[in-house]
Design an enzyme around this catalytic site. Structure first.
Site, PDB file in Angstrom:
ATOM      1  N   GLU A  82      34.162  48.738  38.823  1.00 16.81           N
ATOM      2  CA  GLU A  82      32.772  48.623  38.327  1.00 16.81           C
ATOM      3  C   GLU A  82      31.836  49.657  38.961  1.00 16.81           C
ATOM      4  O   GLU A  82      30.842  49.337  39.591  1.00 16.81           O
ATOM      5  CB  GLU A  82      32.269  47.190  38.578  1.00 16.81           C
ATOM      6  CG  GLU A  82      33.183  46.138  37.958  1.00 16.81           C
ATOM      7  CD  GLU A  82      32.743  44.706  38.202  1.00 16.81           C
ATOM      8  OE1 GLU A  82      31.698  44.497  38.819  1.00 16.81           O
ATOM      9  OE2 GLU A  82      33.466  43.794  37.781  1.00 16.81           O
TER      10      GLU A  82
ATOM     11  N   GLU B 116      41.174  41.702  32.740  1.00 18.35           N
ATOM     12  CA  GLU B 116      40.476  40.460  33.099  1.00 18.35           C
ATOM     13  C   GLU B 116      39.971  39.685  31.876  1.00 18.35           C
ATOM     14  O   GLU B 116      38.929  39.087  31.875  1.00 18.35           O
ATOM     15  CB  GLU B 116      39.264  40.771  33.993  1.00 18.35           C
ATOM     16  CG  GLU B 116      39.578  41.582  35.220  1.00 18.35           C
ATOM     17  CD  GLU B 116      38.375  41.780  36.116  1.00 18.35           C
ATOM     18  OE1 GLU B 116      37.373  41.059  35.943  1.00 18.35           O
ATOM     19  OE2 GLU B 116      38.423  42.645  37.004  1.00 18.35           O
TER      20      GLU B 116
END
Ligand code: G3I
Length: 351
Positions: free
Chosen positions: A140, A261
């Site tokens: 991220e 995910e």
């Protein structure tokens, strides 16, 4: 490491995926493996690979400088070894789940920042060398653009974080180079979210991701794969074409692409009737995974297996208004196979 033969996997998503050349896995928690028999049985039945949900993060592994606590992670590694399951690693450098000491050290100048990153990456990769061959090295790193759920102020395209403030954009290069030096044969993955759907913000984040990846590769920074997290939201539109274009561009740059995910967040005003809710989840899950598989993805992870322990249930920032909970994983809160399970089965079988 030997992969379990298809026959040794009960007929779950892992076995169905494997029969079609795909790896299906899920995020796992060590404590639940040890305490919830239904949870452990579900992982034995459905997942041919696992990723630690929190046990591989800086805050879990090195809560105090120089004092490593690998026990929770080792619980997962031991289970995986006993069950002949593979493990992928998550996440060496991330702005969340970062202990206070590390955040403070990152603010004490570039030498100190580089030193603690080096020490963490070297120690963790040495510890997991025999059991984990793919790590989310950086997680991220792209700033959320205007229009996204949590837009970052200013015009930085990289997420403002203690790492960026310590070393500038080069922290990404440094983390990847440190990992490559520590373990030349490890697959190095950059993992990102908010790039999957058909919105202007996701389109901008895809543009930023491709620009970053192409810049890294053009400068010889080691990178092998990009993880698309796949935290999908039914409140946002999805069209196959933008996802296909992203995956194709990443693969043309020489990178593997994996779904890391996946889960599905329903809308707060989701239908009351379960069949209607499940139809919407099934449709989105199938559209997303079948598009990714058609573009060449061969590894798909969901972020957990059962709604019972999903962050979508436990994290108030994303949970549904009580008493309802998202039905965003392959198994419901009672470990029953539900709409997403069927969507994944259909996508794997049709790959
Ligand atoms: O740290 C304790 C540990 O000491 C204790 O033994 C254990 C027992 O359950 O709990 C641990 O607590 C929490 C852990 O989840 C397990 O519930 C941590 O405090 C808490 O921070 C952790 O939250 C995780 C979060 O990342 C931060 O690491 C969530 O489970 C996990 O779902 C979430 O996952 C992130 C991905 O890493 C990146 N992408 C987004 C995704 C969702 O936010």
């Amino acid at each position: 490491m030997s992969r379990p033969a298809a026959a040794s996997l009960p007929t779950g998503l892992g076995a169905i995926a494997r029969q079609n050349g795909i790896t299906f896995g899920a995020a796992v928690q060590s404590g639940l493996l040890a305490t919830d028999a239904d949870y452990a049985a579900a992982f034995r039945r459905e997942a041919s690979m696992v990723v630690p949900e929190w046990e591989g993060k800086w805050g879990a592994l090195q809560p105090t400088e120089g004092e490593f606590d690998t026990a929770p992670l080792d619980g997962i590694l031991a289970w995986a070894k006993a069950q002949e399951r593979l493990v992928r690693g998550h996440a060496l450098v991330w702005h969340q789940h970062l202990p206070a000491w590390a955040e403070e050290a990152l603010g004490q100048g570039p030498e100190r920042a580089t030193s603690i990153m080096q020490a963490h990456i070297r120690r963790v990769l040495a510890h997991t060398r025999a059991s984990i061959r793919d790590w989310d090295v950086v997680n991220e790193v792209i700033a959320d653009p205007p229009g996204s759920d949590t837009p970052q102020a200013g015009d930085l395209e990289l997420r403002d974080s203690p790492f960026l403030r310590a070393l500038g954009p080069a922290y990404i290069d440094e983390a990847l180079r440190m990992a490559r030096r520590a373990d030349p044969l490890l697959r190095l993955t950059l993992n990102e979210y908010g790039i999957e759907e058909d919105t202007p913000a996701a389109a901008e984040k895809r543009r930023r991701l491709l620009a970053l990846v192409r810049d890294l590769l053009s400068r010889g920074v080691p990178l092998d794969a990009v993880g698309l997290q796949g935290h999908l939201q039914l409140a946002k539109p999805f069209r196959p074409e933008p996802l296909t274009a992203l995956i194709t561009a990443l693969r043309q740059a020489g990178l593997s692409v994996l779904i890391t995910e996946m889960d599905i967040r329903e809308t707060a005003d989701a239908p009351q009737e379960l069949a209607a809710r499940d139809a919407l989840v099934n449709e989105r899950a199938y559209a997303f995974v079948s598009t990714a598989l058609a573009a060449g993805v061969r590894t798909v992870f969901t972020w957990g297996l059962s709604d019972r322990y999903s962050w979508l249930t436990t994290d108030p920032s994303v949970a549904m208004p009580a008493p309802r909970t998202h039905r965003g994983l392959p198994l419901d809160a009672s470990f029953r196979r539900n709409a997403m399970w069927e969507a994944l089965r259909r996508a794997f079988a049709g790959a």
